[in-house]
Design a protein around this motif. Structure first.
Motif, PDB file in Angstrom:
ATOM      1  N   ASP A  81      32.162  35.593  26.435  1.00 24.36           N
ATOM      2  CA  ASP A  81      32.047  35.698  27.892  1.00 24.36           C
ATOM      3  C   ASP A  81      31.876  34.321  28.531  1.00 24.36           C
ATOM      4  O   ASP A  81      30.900  33.619  28.272  1.00 24.36           O
ATOM      5  CB  ASP A  81      30.854  36.587  28.250  1.00 24.36           C
ATOM      6  N   THR A  97      31.822  34.026  31.865  1.00 23.79           N
ATOM      7  CA  THR A  97      31.296  34.260  33.211  1.00 23.79           C
ATOM      8  C   THR A  97      30.057  33.422  33.472  1.00 23.79           C
ATOM      9  O   THR A  97      29.710  33.149  34.631  1.00 23.79           O
ATOM     10  CB  THR A  97      30.935  35.752  33.394  1.00 23.79           C
ATOM     11  N   THR A 155      33.153  41.502  35.129  1.00 23.36           N
ATOM     12  CA  THR A 155      33.884  41.027  33.951  1.00 23.36           C
ATOM     13  C   THR A 155      34.135  42.181  32.992  1.00 23.36           C
ATOM     14  O   THR A 155      35.228  42.315  32.430  1.00 23.36           O
ATOM     15  CB  THR A 155      33.094  39.919  33.240  1.00 23.36           C
ATOM     16  N   LEU A 165      36.885  44.454  34.369  1.00 23.12           N
ATOM     17  CA  LEU A 165      38.200  43.811  34.244  1.00 23.12           C
ATOM     18  C   LEU A 165      38.734  43.950  32.822  1.00 23.12           C
ATOM     19  O   LEU A 165      39.922  44.178  32.608  1.00 23.12           O
ATOM     20  CB  LEU A 165      38.105  42.328  34.620  1.00 23.12           C
ATOM     21  N   HIS A 166      37.839  43.825  31.858  1.00 21.95           N
ATOM     22  CA  HIS A 166      38.266  43.913  30.453  1.00 21.95           C
ATOM     23  C   HIS A 166      38.525  45.351  30.029  1.00 21.95           C
ATOM     24  O   HIS A 166      39.566  45.646  29.416  1.00 21.95           O
ATOM     25  CB  HIS A 166      37.193  43.301  29.557  1.00 21.95           C
ATOM     26  N   GLY A 180      40.850  47.173  33.144  1.00 23.06           N
ATOM     27  CA  GLY A 180      42.081  46.443  33.443  1.00 23.06           C
ATOM     28  C   GLY A 180      42.809  45.975  32.201  1.00 23.06           C
ATOM     29  O   GLY A 180      43.896  45.386  32.304  1.00 23.06           O
ATOM     30  N   ILE A 231      42.252  43.519  30.345  1.00 17.74           N
ATOM     31  CA  ILE A 231      42.430  42.062  30.395  1.00 17.74           C
ATOM     32  C   ILE A 231      41.694  41.438  29.217  1.00 17.74           C
ATOM     33  O   ILE A 231      40.583  41.856  28.864  1.00 17.74           O
ATOM     34  CB  ILE A 231      41.901  41.494  31.726  1.00 17.74           C
ATOM     35  N   ALA A 286      39.212  37.561  31.318  1.00 17.37           N
ATOM     36  CA  ALA A 286      38.378  38.317  32.249  1.00 17.37           C
ATOM     37  C   ALA A 286      37.188  37.474  32.699  1.00 17.37           C
ATOM     38  O   ALA A 286      36.847  37.441  33.894  1.00 17.37           O
ATOM     39  CB  ALA A 286      37.890  39.610  31.592  1.00 17.37           C
ATOM     40  N   THR A 317      36.508  35.961  36.606  1.00 15.67           N
ATOM     41  CA  THR A 317      35.257  36.184  37.334  1.00 15.67           C
ATOM     42  C   THR A 317      34.587  34.864  37.668  1.00 15.67           C
ATOM     43  O   THR A 317      34.076  34.672  38.782  1.00 15.67           O
ATOM     44  CB  THR A 317      34.295  37.056  36.510  1.00 15.67           C
TER      45      THR A 317
END
Length: 304
Positions: A29, A31, A71, A74-75, A78, A80, A85, A89
C-alpha cells in the motif's frame, strides 16, 4: 537523541500501520504518503478553527480510515492493481490535502494542541514526554495485538496468508482487504496528526517518501528483534521505528545534510534486507534464538 526517541515512538504508530498492510495483509500500500499528510492537514485546520485538539485528532483518524477504504475499494471493486490503487489514492490526496489546508503550509505554533500542556510545563525533551509517547505507542500496539487475535483479526491474517483458502470458509476477502487498509491508514493519519502537533505545523510535503521510513522501521525492527509471534513482531516494529530515527539522528550528527536522509533511509532498508541473508548474521540470530529458548525452558522448569 531524546528528540529522535520521541519521534521514533510517535512514528511507531505509522510503522504499525505499514506492518498491518505489508506483513499481515501482504498488500503493498502506497497510500501512506498521502494519508499521513491528510491526518496532519485535518488536525491542523480543525485546531486552527477552534476545535478541541482531541476531537481534531479523532477526525484525522476518520479521514485516514476513509483514505485507506478508498484504496481498498479501488482494488477490490475496480480490480485495480494494489500498487496502482495506492498510487491513485495518494495522488488524489495531494490535491485534497491542499484543499483542506487552503495553503501549502499551516502553522500551529500559537494554537493549543494535545502537546501544549507538555510544552508549557517544560516537559518536552525529557523523561516525562518519552514515557507518555511510549505509553501511547504501547497502547496502540496492545490494541493491535488484541485485534489480530480476534476472529476478525485471524480472518485478516488468513487473507494475507492464503486468500483462496479463507474464501472457501465463506470469508469475504474483499471486506478484509478494505478493513485492513482502512485500519492501516487510520494509524498512519493518527501519526500525521500527532507529528503536525509535535512540530507545530502541517505541510503538504510532510508525507513524501514516508513509505520508505515505514518499511525501514518494519524491516529493521523485525530483522533485529524477530517475528516469532504477533506480540513480538509488533513490538519489533515500534522498536525498529525508534532505532531508525536514532540512526537518522546519528547521521545528522556526523555531518550529513538533511537532504541526504532519503539516501540514508534507502541504504538502511537495503542493509536490513541483505544482512539477514549473510551467514554470520544468521548464525548470530540462531544463537540468540537458541539462547532465548533455553532461557524460557529453564524458567518453565523453575516455575514447575
Amino acid at each position: 537523541m531524546i528528540a529522535a526517541l520521541e519521534l521514533g515512538l510517535i512514528y511507531g504508530l505509522m510503522a504499525l500501520g505499514v506492518y498491518l498492510t505489508f506483513r499481515i495483509l501482504d498488500f503493498p500500500d502506497l497510500t501512506v504518503d498521502g494519508s499521513f499528510t491528510t491526518g496532519g492537514a485535518v488536525a491542523a485546520i480543525l485546531i486552527v478553527g477552534g476545535t478541541n485538539p482531541l476531537l481534531a485528532t479523532l477526525a484525522a483518524i476518520a479521514a485516514g480510515l476513509a483514505a485507506g477504504a478508498i484504496t481498498g475499494v479501488l482494488h477490490t471493486k475496480g480490480n485495480i492493481n494494489p500498487l496502482l490503487a495506492g498510487i491513485l489514492t495518494q495522488i488524489a490526496l495531494y490535491s485534497i490535502n491542499l484543499r483542506i489546508m487552503g495553503a501549502a503550509n499551516l502553522s500551529l505554533l500559537r494554537e493549543d494542541t494535545l502537546l501544549t500542556p507538555l510544552r508549557d510545563g517544560g516537559l518536552m525533551g525529557g523523561a516525562v514526554s518519552v514515557t507518555i509517547f511510549a505509553a501511547v505507542a504501547l497502547v496502540f500496539k496492545l490494541v493491535l495485538d488484541w485485534f489480530l487475535h480476534t476472529d476478525l483479526g485471524l480472518a485478516l491474517q488468513a487473507t494475507g496468508d492464503n486468500e483462496e483458502m479463507i474464501r472457501s470458509f465463506g470469508v469475504s476477502t474483499d471486506r478484509m482487504k478494505v478493513l485492513g487498509l482502512a485500519l492501516s491508514n487510520g494509524l498512519v493519519a493518527l501519526c500525521g496528526a500527532l507529528i503536525a502537533q509535535y512540530q507545530g505545523f502541517a505541510d503538504i510535503g510532510m508525507g513524501i517518501g514516508l513509505i520508505v521510513a515505514g518499511l525501514a522501521s518494519v524491516i529493521i525492527g523485525q530483522a533485529v528483534f524477530g517475528t516469532r509471534t504477533i506480540v513480538i513482531a509488533t513490538l519489533a516494529v515500534v522498536l525498529g521505528s525508534v532505532l531508525y530515527r536514532e540512526v537518522i539522528q546519528v547521521a545528522l550528527m556526523v555531518g550529513l545534510e538533511p537532504n541526504d536522509m532519503k539516501l540514508v533511509s534507502a541504504v538502511l532498508v537495503v542493509l536490513a534486507l541483505v544482512l539477514p541473508q549473510w551467514g554470520g548474521f544468521r548464525w548470530l540470530n540462531n544463537r540468540l534464538g537458541l539462547r532465548r529458548s533455553h532461557t524460557a525452558g529453564t524458567r518453565a522448569k523453575v516455575d514447575a
